[in-house]
Design an enzyme around this catalytic site. Structure first.
Site, short mmCIF file in Angstrom:
data_model
loop_
_atom_site.label_atom_id
_atom_site.label_comp_id
_atom_site.label_asym_id
_atom_site.label_seq_id
_atom_site.Cartn_x
_atom_site.Cartn_y
_atom_site.Cartn_z
N HIS A 100 48.32 24.78 23.65
CA HIS A 100 48.76 25.29 24.95
C HIS A 100 49.56 24.15 25.59
CE1 HIS A 100 44.80 27.23 24.33
NE2 HIS A 100 45.26 28.25 25.02
N ASP A 103 47.38 21.57 27.12
CA ASP A 103 46.54 20.72 26.25
C ASP A 103 47.24 19.41 25.97
OD1 ASP A 103 45.08 23.06 25.82
OD2 ASP A 103 46.05 23.45 23.89
N GLU A 231 46.78 38.23 21.67
CA GLU A 231 45.42 37.94 21.18
C GLU A 231 44.41 38.74 22.00
OE1 GLU A 231 44.55 33.79 20.54
OE2 GLU A 231 42.44 34.11 21.01
N GLU A 267 40.86 37.17 16.75
CA GLU A 267 39.83 36.12 16.72
C GLU A 267 38.45 36.75 16.53
OE1 GLU A 267 40.34 32.97 19.51
OE2 GLU A 267 38.18 32.76 19.84
N HIS A 270 36.08 37.18 19.49
CA HIS A 270 36.57 38.18 20.43
C HIS A 270 36.25 39.58 19.90
CE1 HIS A 270 39.85 35.19 22.02
NE2 HIS A 270 38.63 34.71 22.08
N ASP A 295 42.68 33.72 14.57
CA ASP A 295 41.97 32.58 15.14
C ASP A 295 40.60 32.58 14.48
OD1 ASP A 295 44.01 31.63 16.64
OD2 ASP A 295 43.03 31.87 18.59
N ASP A 306 31.25 33.74 24.10
CA ASP A 306 32.32 33.34 23.18
C ASP A 306 32.04 31.90 22.76
OD1 ASP A 306 34.68 33.36 21.81
OD2 ASP A 306 35.95 33.01 23.56
N ASP A 308 32.68 30.33 19.94
CA ASP A 308 33.73 29.64 19.18
C ASP A 308 33.18 28.70 18.11
OD1 ASP A 308 35.82 30.85 20.47
OD2 ASP A 308 36.37 29.13 21.71
N ASP A 338 40.28 28.20 15.87
CA ASP A 338 40.01 28.20 17.31
C ASP A 338 38.49 28.08 17.44
OD1 ASP A 338 39.97 28.40 19.99
OD2 ASP A 338 41.07 30.29 20.13
#
Ligand code: XUL
Ligand code: CO
Length: 439
Positions: A100, A103, A231, A267, A270, A295, A306, A308, A338
């Site tokens: 991003h 980031d 996404e 993802e 998700h 992802d 979430d 991750d 991700d």
């Protein structure tokens, strides 16, 4: 090579290796279905998780040990992180990365200052890409962290916020283009609502479509040929996100005439938050010709957050890779991790352990998927299950060349239909046979 991480480059040592800093399955150059593993899997690392995630949670501070990071938002610190990240990419042997805008470089007091720092960092990213051969899988704009986006970016009730978001997308797109990005992702971080009592949902969805159309126009204007992705995610941070799952995204794209310009970046966590399996989401996108990128992560099924986590579930990776192989492989997309380490895996080397686990799991999934395709029993079973449709009547129905009246007349004269077993447990057994026997 600089030395922020106390390890040599990670090598393939085979299935019996006990070295935590070695691949057991991922053998980059090994051929599968005529392409190398590396080519099939197109791994990517997420800048935000690798470089910017402190491993905090709602109950406690960050735990990640990052000796290279002075904790400031200085340009120097941002540039230093780039050095560290590329050392990581080189040592872990991952060719792609994603980021991003926020980031890699910080938000400043004015747009001009923010953009100036972004350009400085982008110049170093480009230099590092050229020196190492690493590539940008996709870039994106962070339209969800800054307080201005509390009520949405493209779907904010406030025009000024939409305008700012548009400016940010423009710049992130241009930087992605400058870095030769193969794609650009739109994750609608706060594009949704918490209560309909204060929300004009119709207008908000239309505004989101306006922003995406402008992005399509700008893409053409600057000559960016990368793939656009949406996404899906059903909740977190908003209670209801407009891009809730693959089917909702496809509907949105069709409703607003955007289908030809977008694919989906799916993802796993998700998908599970949406009450689906990842395989369901991947199949839905593939059948719509819209499976773009993945992802790669996983969640804890009974938790509802979430989380991750790094993907280590071999059923998941085999199922995903079956769909990817059925599609004929990724083109612009890949498997972007991700994923974040658990809060108690805080040492720099844990970044390696985490990615090694994910890469080995996907390499195994790829091998299992290729073996299942070679075996052919599952595909043959599915084909045979629909064999009755390969008749004169079946073909006419599929071609839209019959009517309820004709079918009524036929049904009246026919014997009652006889079903064949769906044999789910046999098929589960075949999948398990390959999960066990593939080495
Ligand atoms: C958030 C998420 C994002 C997108 C990019 O859940 O997945 O990191 O991948 O904005
Ligand atoms: Co994501």
């Amino acid at each position: 090579m600089a030395q922020y991480f106390p390890t040599n480059p990670i090598a393939f040592e085979g299935p019996d290796s006990t070295n935590p800093l070695a691949f057991k399955v991922y053998d980059a150059g090994a051929p599968v279905e005529g392409r190398t593993m590396k080519d099939h899997l197109r791994f990517g690392a997420a800048y935000w998780h690798c470089m910017r995630n402190p491993l905090s949670d709602p109950f406690g501070a960050g735990t990640a040990i990052t000796p290279w990071d002075d904790g400031s938002d200085s340009l120097g610190n941002a540039l230093k992180r780039v050095e560290v990240f590329f050392e990581f990419l080189e040592k872990i042997d991952i060719d792609y990365y994603c980021f991003h805008d926020r980031d890699v470089s910080p938000e400043r007091a004015t747009i001009q200052e923010t953009w100036a720092d972004f350009d400085r960092v982008a110049a170093l990213l480009k230099e590092k890409q050229q020196a190492t051969g690493k590539k940008l899988l996709w870039g994106t704009a962070c339209l969800f962290t800054h307080p201005r986006y509390a009520q949405g970016g493209a779907t904010s009730p406030e025009l000024g916020v939409f305008t700012y978001a548009a400016a940010q997308v423009k710049k992130a797109l241009e930087v992605t283009h400058e870095l030769g990005g193969e794609g650009y992702t739109f994750w609608g971080g706060r594009e949704g609502y918490s209560t309909l009592l204060n929300t004009d949902m119709k207008r908000e969805r239309e505004h989101l479509a306006c922003l995406l159309h402008m992005a399509v126009d700008h893409k053409k204007k600057i000559g960016f040929t990368g793939q656009f992705y949406i996404e899906p995610k059903p909740q977190e941070p908003t209670t209801h996100q407009y891009d809730s799952d693959a089917a909702a995204c496809l509907n949105f794209l069709r409703e607003f005439g955007l289908m030809e310009h977008f694919k989906l970046n799916l993802e796993t966590n998700h998908a599970t938050l949406a009450g689906h399996t990842m395989i369901h989401e991947v199949r839905t996108a593939r059948e719509a010709g819209a499976l773009g990128s993945i992802d790669a992560n996983q969640g804890t099924a009974n938790c509802g957050w979430d989380t991750d986590e790094f993907p280590t579930d071999l059923y998941l990776t085999a199922g995903v890779m079956l769909e990817v192989l059925e599609m004929g492989g990724f083109t612009t997309g890949g498997l972007n991790f991700d994923a974040k380490r658990r809060r108690d895996s805080f040492e720099p080397l844990d970044l390696f352990h985490a990615h090694i686990a994910g890469m080995d799991a996907f390499a195994h999934g790829l091998k299992v998927a290729a073996a299942i395709r070679k075996d052919g029993r599952i595909a043959e079973f599915v084909k045979a299950r629909y064999a009755s449709w390969n008749s004169e009547l079946g073909e006419r129905i599929e071609a839209g060349k019959t009517s309820l009246s004709e079918l009524h007349a036929i049904a009246t004269k026919s014997e009652p239909p006889v079903l064949k077993s769906g044999r789910q447990e046999v098929l589960d057994g075949i999948l398990n046979q390959y999960l066990r026997n593939t080495h």
